[in-house]
Design a protein around this motif. Structure first.
Motif, PDB file in Angstrom:
ATOM      1  N   MET A   1       0.840  -1.174   0.000  1.00  0.00           N
ATOM      2  CA  MET A   1       0.000   0.000   0.000  1.00  0.00           C
ATOM      3  C   MET A   1       0.890   1.243   0.000  1.00  0.00           C
ATOM      4  N   GLU A   2       0.535   2.173  -0.823  1.00  0.00           N
ATOM      5  CA  GLU A   2       1.267   3.435  -0.951  1.00  0.00           C
ATOM      6  C   GLU A   2       0.416   4.554  -0.355  1.00  0.00           C
ATOM      7  N   ILE A   3       1.051   5.450   0.380  1.00  0.00           N
ATOM      8  CA  ILE A   3       0.385   6.661   0.866  1.00  0.00           C
ATOM      9  C   ILE A   3       0.957   7.815   0.042  1.00  0.00           C
ATOM     10  N   ARG A   4       0.064   8.538  -0.603  1.00  0.00           N
ATOM     11  CA  ARG A   4       0.505   9.660  -1.444  1.00  0.00           C
ATOM     12  C   ARG A   4      -0.436  10.833  -1.257  1.00  0.00           C
ATOM     13  N   SER A   5       0.027  11.973  -1.726  1.00  0.00           N
ATOM     14  CA  SER A   5      -0.800  13.179  -1.668  1.00  0.00           C
ATOM     15  C   SER A   5      -1.965  13.050  -2.643  1.00  0.00           C
ATOM     16  N   ALA A   6      -3.127  13.512  -2.213  1.00  0.00           N
ATOM     17  CA  ALA A   6      -4.298  13.509  -3.089  1.00  0.00           C
ATOM     18  C   ALA A   6      -4.085  14.515  -4.219  1.00  0.00           C
ATOM     19  N   LYS A   7      -4.732  14.248  -5.325  1.00  0.00           N
ATOM     20  CA  LYS A   7      -4.725  15.157  -6.468  1.00  0.00           C
ATOM     21  C   LYS A   7      -6.164  15.576  -6.735  1.00  0.00           C
ATOM     22  N   ILE A   8      -6.315  16.714  -7.348  1.00  0.00           N
ATOM     23  CA  ILE A   8      -7.654  17.194  -7.699  1.00  0.00           C
ATOM     24  C   ILE A   8      -8.367  16.139  -8.549  1.00  0.00           C
ATOM     25  N   SER A   9      -7.623  15.469  -9.388  1.00  0.00           N
ATOM     26  CA  SER A   9      -8.207  14.444 -10.273  1.00  0.00           C
ATOM     27  C   SER A   9      -8.703  13.215  -9.510  1.00  0.00           C
ATOM     28  N   ASP A  10      -8.378  13.093  -8.216  1.00  0.00           N
ATOM     29  CA  ASP A  10      -8.871  11.987  -7.388  1.00  0.00           C
ATOM     30  C   ASP A  10     -10.286  12.235  -6.863  1.00  0.00           C
ATOM     31  N   ALA A  11     -10.809  13.414  -7.090  1.00  0.00           N
ATOM     32  CA  ALA A  11     -12.068  13.815  -6.460  1.00  0.00           C
ATOM     33  C   ALA A  11     -13.183  12.798  -6.646  1.00  0.00           C
ATOM     34  N   GLU A  12     -13.373  12.307  -7.841  1.00  0.00           N
ATOM     35  CA  GLU A  12     -14.480  11.378  -8.092  1.00  0.00           C
ATOM     36  C   GLU A  12     -14.313  10.079  -7.301  1.00  0.00           C
ATOM     37  N   GLU A  13     -13.099   9.560  -7.270  1.00  0.00           N
ATOM     38  CA  GLU A  13     -12.852   8.315  -6.536  1.00  0.00           C
ATOM     39  C   GLU A  13     -12.967   8.534  -5.022  1.00  0.00           C
ATOM     40  N   LEU A  14     -12.471   9.665  -4.531  1.00  0.00           N
ATOM     41  CA  LEU A  14     -12.598   9.978  -3.109  1.00  0.00           C
ATOM     42  C   LEU A  14     -14.060  10.183  -2.733  1.00  0.00           C
ATOM     43  N   LEU A  15     -14.802  10.833  -3.595  1.00  0.00           N
ATOM     44  CA  LEU A  15     -16.221  11.053  -3.340  1.00  0.00           C
ATOM     45  C   LEU A  15     -16.980   9.728  -3.303  1.00  0.00           C
ATOM     46  N   SER A  16     -16.557   8.761  -4.096  1.00  0.00           N
ATOM     47  CA  SER A  16     -17.222   7.451  -4.067  1.00  0.00           C
ATOM     48  C   SER A  16     -16.995   6.747  -2.729  1.00  0.00           C
ATOM     49  N   ILE A  17     -15.904   7.070  -2.044  1.00  0.00           N
ATOM     50  CA  ILE A  17     -15.659   6.540  -0.702  1.00  0.00           C
ATOM     51  C   ILE A  17     -16.509   7.296   0.314  1.00  0.00           C
ATOM     52  N   TYR A  18     -16.601   8.602   0.147  1.00  0.00           N
ATOM     53  CA  TYR A  18     -17.307   9.448   1.115  1.00  0.00           C
ATOM     54  C   TYR A  18     -18.834   9.332   1.019  1.00  0.00           C
ATOM     55  N   ALA A  19     -19.365   9.208  -0.171  1.00  0.00           N
ATOM     56  CA  ALA A  19     -20.825   9.227  -0.374  1.00  0.00           C
ATOM     57  C   ALA A  19     -21.589   8.233   0.506  1.00  0.00           C
ATOM     58  N   PRO A  20     -21.156   6.983   0.642  1.00  0.00           N
ATOM     59  CA  PRO A  20     -21.891   6.057   1.513  1.00  0.00           C
ATOM     60  C   PRO A  20     -21.928   6.510   2.984  1.00  0.00           C
ATOM     61  N   TYR A  21     -20.902   7.227   3.420  1.00  0.00           N
ATOM     62  CA  TYR A  21     -20.908   7.757   4.781  1.00  0.00           C
ATOM     63  C   TYR A  21     -22.025   8.790   4.942  1.00  0.00           C
ATOM     64  N   VAL A  22     -22.251   9.594   3.901  1.00  0.00           N
ATOM     65  CA  VAL A  22     -23.316  10.601   3.939  1.00  0.00           C
ATOM     66  C   VAL A  22     -24.680   9.936   3.868  1.00  0.00           C
ATOM     67  N   ILE A  23     -24.838   9.007   2.939  1.00  0.00           N
ATOM     68  CA  ILE A  23     -26.147   8.394   2.661  1.00  0.00           C
ATOM     69  C   ILE A  23     -26.573   7.399   3.737  1.00  0.00           C
ATOM     70  N   ASP A  24     -25.632   6.580   4.208  1.00  0.00           N
ATOM     71  CA  ASP A  24     -25.981   5.427   5.045  1.00  0.00           C
ATOM     72  C   ASP A  24     -25.580   5.526   6.509  1.00  0.00           C
ATOM     73  N   THR A  25     -24.865   6.583   6.906  1.00  0.00           N
ATOM     74  CA  THR A  25     -24.379   6.649   8.286  1.00  0.00           C
ATOM     75  C   THR A  25     -24.581   8.039   8.891  1.00  0.00           C
ATOM     76  N   ALA A  26     -24.400   8.086  10.194  1.00  0.00           N
ATOM     77  CA  ALA A  26     -24.371   9.356  10.910  1.00  0.00           C
ATOM     78  C   ALA A  26     -22.924   9.708  11.275  1.00  0.00           C
ATOM     79  N   ILE A  27     -21.964   9.082  10.614  1.00  0.00           N
ATOM     80  CA  ILE A  27     -20.555   9.396  10.853  1.00  0.00           C
ATOM     81  C   ILE A  27     -20.267  10.832  10.441  1.00  0.00           C
ATOM     82  N   THR A  28     -20.871  11.257   9.344  1.00  0.00           N
ATOM     83  CA  THR A  28     -20.829  12.661   8.953  1.00  0.00           C
ATOM     84  C   THR A  28     -22.233  13.208   9.120  1.00  0.00           C
ATOM     85  N   PHE A  29     -22.330  14.455   9.544  1.00  0.00           N
ATOM     86  CA  PHE A  29     -23.642  15.075   9.716  1.00  0.00           C
ATOM     87  C   PHE A  29     -24.076  15.811   8.459  1.00  0.00           C
ATOM     88  N   GLU A  30     -23.357  15.588   7.391  1.00  0.00           N
ATOM     89  CA  GLU A  30     -23.767  16.144   6.100  1.00  0.00           C
ATOM     90  C   GLU A  30     -24.978  15.343   5.612  1.00  0.00           C
TER      91      GLU A  30
END
Length: 169
Positions: A1-30
């Protein structure tokens, strides 16, 4: 596993990780999943001042973590608030720990001394939208609970509390 700095072009993939937290959990209050453009702007704004890291394995982003301003006033410049989100299938495999280890090293090099985590917790027992995993994760990494805001947020028709945890590096 590599840890690297995020790029603006990662937004869609990062959002696909974040979206289920918004839709299915109270982990984020968004309540609503941000647009890809809004997420790009969030990444871009964070990277202007702080690290925004991705954990990548076989070309796929498994999770991400970043630091943001704790408070706007200059006297708080040695403190940051951290956020972390890990792909559901990649949880409990060390992804979060590795992200935080690298994030802490980078923040320490830049003169940051205080790390804060704002964590949603159930009011009573864990429910189908929220459990105590985030609090326990942070405690295992050396964060200490310093405050509770009781029933300060409402999502899915019920109230949730929020705790603050801190760590000195």
């Amino acid at each position: 596993m590599e840890i690297r700095s995020a790029k603006i072009s990662d937004a869609e993939e990062l959002l696909s990780i974040y979206a289920p937290y918004v839709i299915d959990t109270a982990i984020t209050f968004e309540y609503d999943v941000p647009t890809t453009e809004e997420f790009r702007e969030r990444i871009e704004n964070t990277l202007k001042k702080y690290p925004y890291l991705c954990a990548v394995e076989n070309g796929k982003i498994l999770g991400y973590a970043y630091a943001t301003t704790f408070k706007e006033r200059a006297a708080y410049q040695w403190s940051v608030e951290l956020s972390i989100y890990v792909e559901k299938k990649a949880r409990r495999q060390g992804v979060g720990r590795k992200l935080y280890e690298v994030l802490e090293k980078e923040l320490k090099k830049s003169g940051i001394s205080n790390l804060y985590a704002c964590i949603a917790v159930p009011v009573q027992e864990a429910d189908e939208y929220l459990n105590f995993d985030s609090e326990n994760f942070h405690a295992r990494l050396g964060f200490k609970k310093v405050g509770t805001f009781t029933k300060c947020a409402r999502k899915f028709g019920r109230f949730y509390s929020m705790i603050w945890m801190e760590k000195f590096i």
